[in-house]
Enzyme design. Structure first.
Site, PDB file in Angstrom:
ATOM      1  N   ASN A   8       0.869  -1.177   0.000  1.00 39.96           N
ATOM      2  CA  ASN A   8       0.000   0.000   0.000  1.00 39.96           C
ATOM      3  C   ASN A   8       0.911   1.234   0.000  1.00 39.96           C
ATOM      4  O   ASN A   8       1.451   1.621   1.029  1.00 39.96           O
ATOM      5  CB  ASN A   8      -0.890  -0.028   1.261  1.00 39.96           C
ATOM      6  CG  ASN A   8      -1.736   1.218   1.393  1.00 39.96           C
ATOM      7  OD1 ASN A   8      -1.839   2.013   0.453  1.00 39.96           O
ATOM      8  ND2 ASN A   8      -2.349   1.403   2.554  1.00 39.96           N
ATOM      9  N   GLU A  91      -6.991   5.118   7.537  1.00 40.02           N
ATOM     10  CA  GLU A  91      -6.711   6.521   7.193  1.00 40.02           C
ATOM     11  C   GLU A  91      -7.895   7.151   6.470  1.00 40.02           C
ATOM     12  O   GLU A  91      -8.164   8.342   6.609  1.00 40.02           O
ATOM     13  CB  GLU A  91      -5.427   6.602   6.351  1.00 40.02           C
ATOM     14  CG  GLU A  91      -4.196   6.404   7.228  1.00 40.02           C
ATOM     15  CD  GLU A  91      -2.996   5.825   6.511  1.00 40.02           C
ATOM     16  OE1 GLU A  91      -2.983   5.778   5.267  1.00 40.02           O
ATOM     17  OE2 GLU A  91      -2.060   5.397   7.215  1.00 40.02           O
ATOM     18  N   GLY A 153       1.867   2.563  10.799  1.00 40.16           N
ATOM     19  CA  GLY A 153       2.858   3.623  10.596  1.00 40.16           C
ATOM     20  C   GLY A 153       3.551   4.087  11.861  1.00 40.16           C
ATOM     21  O   GLY A 153       4.183   5.137  11.876  1.00 40.16           O
TER      22      GLY A 153
HETATM   23  P1  PGA Z   1       2.454   0.533   7.757  1.00 40.11           P
HETATM   24  O1  PGA Z   1       1.023   0.733   7.086  1.00 40.11           O
HETATM   25  O2  PGA Z   1       3.031  -0.753   7.206  1.00 40.11           O
HETATM   26  O3  PGA Z   1       3.244   1.730   7.346  1.00 40.11           O
HETATM   27  O4  PGA Z   1       2.240   0.445   9.223  1.00 40.11           O
HETATM   28  C1  PGA Z   1       0.168  -0.347   6.867  1.00 40.11           C
HETATM   29  C2  PGA Z   1      -1.104   0.156   6.253  1.00 40.11           C
HETATM   30  O5  PGA Z   1      -1.510   1.272   6.565  1.00 40.11           O
HETATM   31  O6  PGA Z   1      -1.736  -0.534   5.434  1.00 40.11           O
END
Ligand code: PGA
Length: 225
Positions: A8, A91, A153
């Site tokens: 993603n 998000e 994140g």
């Molecule tokens: P991340 O994001 O690997 O940066 O934690 C995962 C996601 O939001 O699908």
């Protein structure tokens, strides 16, 4: 079933040259890898410019056509060769106020267009609300990504025991053969445990998918599980 590794990219990178460079590095790095299906979900504007790996979108609207300024429909995605669509990412729920009702409509539209939905959830309630009015037969086609919000994140990965518990709770609703993925701060050090110990069928990867070396490393590690 192959292990499903989804990149993603979110709202990255800022130009097509960088997008092509990242995409081709992943393509090259995964050519000989077996037992893994790699899906790249770039921003909409790059979808038609990239080829050679399976493509997914990060979102879509619930109608196929009409007066809906700014929206991208599942029909359009299907017509440019997209195979997967991420729905209900946290998000989108947080910044764009997507509700479970909207997520449910999007899920139905994606299924109606024969695209594979990757439904992102943080808890069981979100699973139940997203599946409202969807037939058992159609529910079988849905891939669920368990993405605990605190882990997205942040570098704070979910514990294997908690993740495994959620994996099995979701399977109780969708059926034993359902494809459940884990997402949230996955990297090359922790990826294998989510597949091997927590028994997920794949991973949804944000930050680490923007670094081709790290992303390819993750794919190679899980291909050996
Ligand atoms: P991340 O994001 O690997 O940066 O934690 C995962 C996601 O939001 O699908």
């Amino acid at each position: 079933m192959k292990t499903l590794i989804i990149a993603n990219w979110k709202c990255n990178p800022g130009n097509l040259v960088k997008a092509k460079k990242l995409f081709s590095a992943v393509k090259k790095g995964t050519e000989v890898v077996k037992g893994v299906e790699v899906v790249v979900c770039p921003p909409f504007v790059y979808l038609s410019k990239l080829s050679g790996l399976t493509l997914g979108a990060q979102n879509c609207f619930w109608e196929d056509e009409g007066a809906f300024t700014g929206e991208i429909s599942p029909l359009m995605l299907k017509n440019i060769g997209c195979k997967y669509v991420i729905i209900g990412h946290s998000e989108r729920r947080r910044y764009f106020k997507e509700t479970c009702i909207m997520v449910n409509k999007k899920l139905k539209a994606v299924l109606a267009n024969n695209l594979k939905p990757i439904l992102c959830i943080d808890n069981i309630n979100q699973v139940k609300r997203a599946l409202k009015g969807i037939s058992k037969k159609e529910v079988k086609k849905i891939i669920i990504a368990y993405e605990p919000i605190f882990a997205i994140g942040t570098g704070k990965v979910c514990s294997i025991s908690k993740a495994k518990k959620m994996n099995f709770s979701i399977k109780k609703i969708l059926g034993e053969t359902a494809a459940i993925l884990y997402g949230g701060s996955v990297n090359s050090k922790n990826a294998k445990d989510f597949i091997e110990k927590a028994e997920f069928q794949g991973l949804l990867i944000g930050g680490a998918s923007l670094n081709s070396k790290e992303f390819v490393k993750i794919i190679k590690k899980v291909s050996q599980v």
